[in-house]
Design a protein around this motif. Structure first.
Motif, PDB file in Angstrom:
ATOM      1  N   GLU A  31      21.998  -6.407  26.927  1.00 29.12           N
ATOM      2  CA  GLU A  31      22.930  -6.412  27.894  1.00 29.12           C
ATOM      3  C   GLU A  31      23.625  -7.681  28.005  1.00 29.12           C
ATOM      4  O   GLU A  31      25.205  -7.856  28.284  1.00 29.12           O
ATOM      5  CB  GLU A  31      22.594  -5.697  29.375  1.00 29.12           C
ATOM      6  CG  GLU A  31      23.797  -5.133  30.105  1.00 29.12           C
ATOM      7  CD  GLU A  31      24.901  -4.111  29.361  1.00 29.12           C
ATOM      8  OE1 GLU A  31      24.385  -3.784  28.288  1.00 29.12           O
ATOM      9  OE2 GLU A  31      25.747  -3.976  29.877  1.00 29.12           O
ATOM     10  N   HIS A  32      22.914  -8.736  28.031  1.00 28.81           N
ATOM     11  CA  HIS A  32      23.571  -9.975  28.168  1.00 28.81           C
ATOM     12  C   HIS A  32      24.336 -10.556  26.903  1.00 28.81           C
ATOM     13  O   HIS A  32      25.227 -11.069  27.149  1.00 28.81           O
ATOM     14  CB  HIS A  32      22.122 -10.836  28.135  1.00 28.81           C
ATOM     15  CG  HIS A  32      21.366 -10.716  29.593  1.00 28.81           C
ATOM     16  ND1 HIS A  32      21.848 -11.119  30.826  1.00 28.81           N
ATOM     17  CD2 HIS A  32      20.077 -10.328  29.617  1.00 28.81           C
ATOM     18  CE1 HIS A  32      20.890 -10.539  31.802  1.00 28.81           C
ATOM     19  NE2 HIS A  32      19.638 -10.308  31.052  1.00 28.81           N
ATOM     20  N   ILE A  33      23.926  -9.873  25.885  1.00 27.59           N
ATOM     21  CA  ILE A  33      24.847 -10.197  24.681  1.00 27.59           C
ATOM     22  C   ILE A  33      25.928  -9.315  24.553  1.00 27.59           C
ATOM     23  O   ILE A  33      27.116  -9.799  24.436  1.00 27.59           O
ATOM     24  CB  ILE A  33      24.042 -10.061  23.361  1.00 27.59           C
ATOM     25  CG1 ILE A  33      22.570 -10.422  23.473  1.00 27.59           C
ATOM     26  CG2 ILE A  33      24.788 -10.318  22.078  1.00 27.59           C
ATOM     27  CD1 ILE A  33      22.460 -11.969  23.407  1.00 27.59           C
ATOM     28  N   ARG A  34      26.010  -8.139  24.890  1.00 25.76           N
ATOM     29  CA  ARG A  34      27.159  -7.220  25.219  1.00 25.76           C
ATOM     30  C   ARG A  34      28.226  -7.689  26.248  1.00 25.76           C
ATOM     31  O   ARG A  34      29.354  -7.772  25.998  1.00 25.76           O
ATOM     32  CB  ARG A  34      26.730  -5.908  26.025  1.00 25.76           C
ATOM     33  CG  ARG A  34      26.620  -4.872  24.550  1.00 25.76           C
ATOM     34  CD  ARG A  34      26.019  -3.547  25.080  1.00 25.76           C
ATOM     35  NE  ARG A  34      24.996  -2.917  24.561  1.00 25.76           N
ATOM     36  CZ  ARG A  34      23.853  -2.839  24.922  1.00 25.76           C
ATOM     37  NH1 ARG A  34      23.270  -3.095  26.362  1.00 25.76           N
ATOM     38  NH2 ARG A  34      22.746  -2.359  23.933  1.00 25.76           N
ATOM     39  N   LEU A  35      27.797  -8.058  27.486  1.00 21.95           N
ATOM     40  CA  LEU A  35      28.425  -8.680  28.566  1.00 21.95           C
ATOM     41  C   LEU A  35      29.264  -9.951  27.669  1.00 21.95           C
ATOM     42  O   LEU A  35      30.478 -10.074  28.268  1.00 21.95           O
ATOM     43  CB  LEU A  35      27.706  -9.032  29.689  1.00 21.95           C
ATOM     44  CG  LEU A  35      27.393  -7.894  30.623  1.00 21.95           C
ATOM     45  CD1 LEU A  35      26.370  -8.336  31.516  1.00 21.95           C
ATOM     46  CD2 LEU A  35      28.791  -7.343  31.412  1.00 21.95           C
ATOM     47  N   ALA A  36      28.619 -10.923  26.915  1.00 20.72           N
ATOM     48  CA  ALA A  36      29.169 -12.280  26.364  1.00 20.72           C
ATOM     49  C   ALA A  36      30.324 -11.569  25.682  1.00 20.72           C
ATOM     50  O   ALA A  36      31.490 -12.211  25.892  1.00 20.72           O
ATOM     51  CB  ALA A  36      28.333 -12.990  25.786  1.00 20.72           C
ATOM     52  N   PHE A  37      30.206 -10.665  24.983  1.00 18.17           N
ATOM     53  CA  PHE A  37      31.313 -10.181  24.152  1.00 18.17           C
ATOM     54  C   PHE A  37      32.385  -9.470  24.956  1.00 18.17           C
ATOM     55  O   PHE A  37      33.616  -9.737  24.602  1.00 18.17           O
ATOM     56  CB  PHE A  37      30.757  -9.126  22.974  1.00 18.17           C
ATOM     57  CG  PHE A  37      30.003  -9.767  21.956  1.00 18.17           C
ATOM     58  CD1 PHE A  37      30.267 -10.840  21.212  1.00 18.17           C
ATOM     59  CD2 PHE A  37      28.757  -9.147  21.600  1.00 18.17           C
ATOM     60  CE1 PHE A  37      29.709 -11.297  20.050  1.00 18.17           C
ATOM     61  CE2 PHE A  37      28.051  -9.815  20.590  1.00 18.17           C
ATOM     62  CZ  PHE A  37      28.347 -10.672  19.643  1.00 18.17           C
ATOM     63  N   SER A 246      33.382   1.850  31.133  1.00 15.99           N
ATOM     64  CA  SER A 246      33.365   2.753  29.750  1.00 15.99           C
ATOM     65  C   SER A 246      32.013   2.998  29.531  1.00 15.99           C
ATOM     66  O   SER A 246      30.844   2.916  30.188  1.00 15.99           O
ATOM     67  CB  SER A 246      33.787   1.555  28.784  1.00 15.99           C
ATOM     68  OG  SER A 246      32.493   0.807  28.342  1.00 15.99           O
ATOM     69  N   ASP A 247      31.967   4.123  28.230  1.00 16.66           N
ATOM     70  CA  ASP A 247      30.672   4.519  27.987  1.00 16.66           C
ATOM     71  C   ASP A 247      29.676   3.656  27.204  1.00 16.66           C
ATOM     72  O   ASP A 247      28.795   3.915  26.650  1.00 16.66           O
ATOM     73  CB  ASP A 247      30.953   6.052  27.326  1.00 16.66           C
ATOM     74  CG  ASP A 247      31.776   5.685  26.107  1.00 16.66           C
ATOM     75  OD1 ASP A 247      32.227   4.918  25.731  1.00 16.66           O
ATOM     76  OD2 ASP A 247      32.197   7.101  25.646  1.00 16.66           O
ATOM     77  N   ARG A 248      30.324   2.558  26.992  1.00  9.15           N
ATOM     78  CA  ARG A 248      29.624   1.458  26.146  1.00  9.15           C
ATOM     79  C   ARG A 248      28.675   1.050  27.032  1.00  9.15           C
ATOM     80  O   ARG A 248      27.674   0.384  26.659  1.00  9.15           O
ATOM     81  CB  ARG A 248      30.759   0.272  25.635  1.00  9.15           C
ATOM     82  CG  ARG A 248      31.741   0.800  24.767  1.00  9.15           C
ATOM     83  CD  ARG A 248      32.436  -0.461  23.982  1.00  9.15           C
ATOM     84  NE  ARG A 248      32.894  -1.375  25.176  1.00  9.15           N
ATOM     85  CZ  ARG A 248      34.263  -0.860  25.629  1.00  9.15           C
ATOM     86  NH1 ARG A 248      34.785   0.000  25.456  1.00  9.15           N
ATOM     87  NH2 ARG A 248      34.727  -2.082  26.535  1.00  9.15           N
ATOM     88  N   ARG A 249      28.836   0.898  28.464  1.00 11.74           N
ATOM     89  CA  ARG A 249      27.766   0.377  29.352  1.00 11.74           C
ATOM     90  C   ARG A 249      26.720   1.415  29.232  1.00 11.74           C
ATOM     91  O   ARG A 249      26.909   2.411  29.892  1.00 11.74           O
ATOM     92  CB  ARG A 249      28.253   0.098  30.733  1.00 11.74           C
ATOM     93  CG  ARG A 249      27.395  -0.085  31.797  1.00 11.74           C
ATOM     94  CD  ARG A 249      27.087  -1.679  31.837  1.00 11.74           C
ATOM     95  NE  ARG A 249      26.234  -1.729  33.284  1.00 11.74           N
ATOM     96  CZ  ARG A 249      25.782  -2.999  33.522  1.00 11.74           C
ATOM     97  NH1 ARG A 249      25.731  -3.835  32.589  1.00 11.74           N
ATOM     98  NH2 ARG A 249      25.398  -3.226  34.670  1.00 11.74           N
ATOM     99  N   PRO A 250      25.359   0.945  28.872  1.00 11.51           N
ATOM    100  CA  PRO A 250      24.317   1.859  28.937  1.00 11.51           C
ATOM    101  C   PRO A 250      23.804   2.108  30.599  1.00 11.51           C
ATOM    102  O   PRO A 250      23.917   1.175  31.216  1.00 11.51           O
ATOM    103  CB  PRO A 250      23.177   1.299  28.044  1.00 11.51           C
ATOM    104  CG  PRO A 250      23.760   0.220  27.456  1.00 11.51           C
ATOM    105  CD  PRO A 250      25.172  -0.218  28.106  1.00 11.51           C
ATOM    106  N   LYS A 251      23.248   3.203  30.595  1.00 10.72           N
ATOM    107  CA  LYS A 251      22.956   3.397  32.101  1.00 10.72           C
ATOM    108  C   LYS A 251      21.403   2.733  32.296  1.00 10.72           C
ATOM    109  O   LYS A 251      20.536   2.696  31.476  1.00 10.72           O
ATOM    110  CB  LYS A 251      22.753   4.912  32.447  1.00 10.72           C
ATOM    111  CG  LYS A 251      24.330   5.584  32.402  1.00 10.72           C
ATOM    112  CD  LYS A 251      24.062   6.666  33.333  1.00 10.72           C
ATOM    113  CE  LYS A 251      25.610   7.156  33.281  1.00 10.72           C
ATOM    114  NZ  LYS A 251      26.841   6.514  32.614  1.00 10.72           N
ATOM    115  N   TYR A 252      20.984   2.431  33.249  1.00 13.63           N
ATOM    116  CA  TYR A 252      19.586   1.877  33.795  1.00 13.63           C
ATOM    117  C   TYR A 252      18.602   3.146  33.503  1.00 13.63           C
ATOM    118  O   TYR A 252      19.094   4.272  34.132  1.00 13.63           O
ATOM    119  CB  TYR A 252      19.363   1.510  35.139  1.00 13.63           C
ATOM    120  CG  TYR A 252      20.312   0.019  35.089  1.00 13.63           C
ATOM    121  CD1 TYR A 252      19.792  -1.038  34.715  1.00 13.63           C
ATOM    122  CD2 TYR A 252      21.208   0.023  35.962  1.00 13.63           C
ATOM    123  CE1 TYR A 252      20.514  -2.239  34.720  1.00 13.63           C
ATOM    124  CE2 TYR A 252      22.249  -1.137  36.328  1.00 13.63           C
ATOM    125  CZ  TYR A 252      21.594  -2.262  35.729  1.00 13.63           C
ATOM    126  OH  TYR A 252      22.364  -3.416  35.551  1.00 13.63           O
TER     127      TYR A 252
END
Ligand SMILES: N[C@@H](CCC(=O)N[C@@H](CS)C(=O)NCC(=O)O)C(=O)O
Length: 268
Positions: A31-37, A246-252
């Motif tokens: 998630e840290h990498i996704r958020l940077a992008f 968005s649906d790109r954000r995975p759920k906990y």
């Protein structure tokens, strides 16, 4: 100088495609990498979007027969970043260190030659206390055991985590935001969004899922106003907000941040 060395020193290689290799189904460290992008509006592909293929991609990389290639040692564990055909790097803060200047998420090295190291220190600190330790609360004995098989130890660790470690780390970030190097306290360093802010957003977000009672009380106490303010600020950034919705954000779920109500009990 070899062709490869000169290629490595090319100042702008951000046009090569970025691919995140991470487990499907959880936000996790990926998630840290996704958020940077996402926050920087940088196109990337995310193998975890494809459940089977994504898991297979990770499994191929971490297979004990993989010895890497001429330029890249094999990675022990995801997340991994593939950049073009010739770069594969691992370790969350290391990937962020690599991406920071390419995505404009650290100060320009000519203006502030030390900035990237401060940002890296803030990230390492957040990941130590608010991600790695948060994981160890539900898995204090062994990663390979089920939570249910280490529950008494988890209960003990959770109490210390809630009462000692969480206040220590959130208190530290409150001080960073109160300090002059933050340049105003809206962001951790230099008065502008950096990837350290994205990391702090994500760990506070994950902790709020895992320990809603405890984090709720810490919020109410008013002692960590700046930290929770930063969480809200990052959450409201246009690109971050669009991503989170968005649906790109995975759920906990069963990742680093897990909600076991008994680990969030207060006052025992
Ligand atoms: N320090 C590494 C930790 C990597 C890590 O533990 N990855 C997890 C997934 S989030 C994993 O698959 N670990 C396998 C293992 O530790 O055996 C990082 O920050 O990237």
């Amino acid at each position: 100088m070899s062709t490869r060395a000169s290629k490595r020193q090319k100042p702008n290689d951000a046009d090569k495609p970025f691919q995140l290799i991470y487990w499907p189904g959880v936000p996790g460290r990926g998630e840290h990498i996704r958020l940077a992008f996402e926050a920087s509006g940088t196109p990337y592909t995310d193998v975890s979007n494809k459940t089977d293929a994504g898991a297979n991609c990770v499994l191929t990389q971490i297979d004990s027969s993989n010895t890497g290639d001429d330029h890249n040692p094999p990675a022990l564990a995801p997340p991994m970043l593939k950049h073009g055909d010739d770069v594969l790097i691992s370790q969350t803060p290391n990937i962020l260190l690599y991406l920071g200047p390419k995505l404009g998420l650290v100060p320009d090295v000519n203006d502030d030659p030390v900035g990237a190291y401060h940002i890296n220190a803030l990230v390492l600190t957040a990941l130590d206390g608010l991600s790695n330790e948060a994981h160890d609360v539900h898995h204090p004995v062994a990663v390979s055991l089920y939570y249910e098989d280490q529950k008494p130890e988890a209960l003990r660790k959770a109490k210390d985590y809630r009462e000692v470690r969480l206040p220590k780390f959130l208190g530290y970030f409150e001080r960073v935001l109160a300090g002059p190097a933050s340049k105003g306290g809206e962001y951790l360093y230099g008065g502008k969004l950096t990837y350290a802010d994205l990391v702090l957003f994500q760990v506070v977000d994950g902790l709020s899922f895992a320990f809603p009672k405890r984090i709720g009380k810490m919020k109410e106490s008013g002692k960590y106003e700046k930290v929770f303010g930063l969480h809200e600020r990052v959450k409201g950034l246009e690109k971050v907000k669009a991503y989170l919705e968005s649906d790109r954000r995975p759920k906990y779920s069963e990742g680093i941040y897990r909600h076991y109500p008994e680990l969030d009990e207060e006052g025992e």
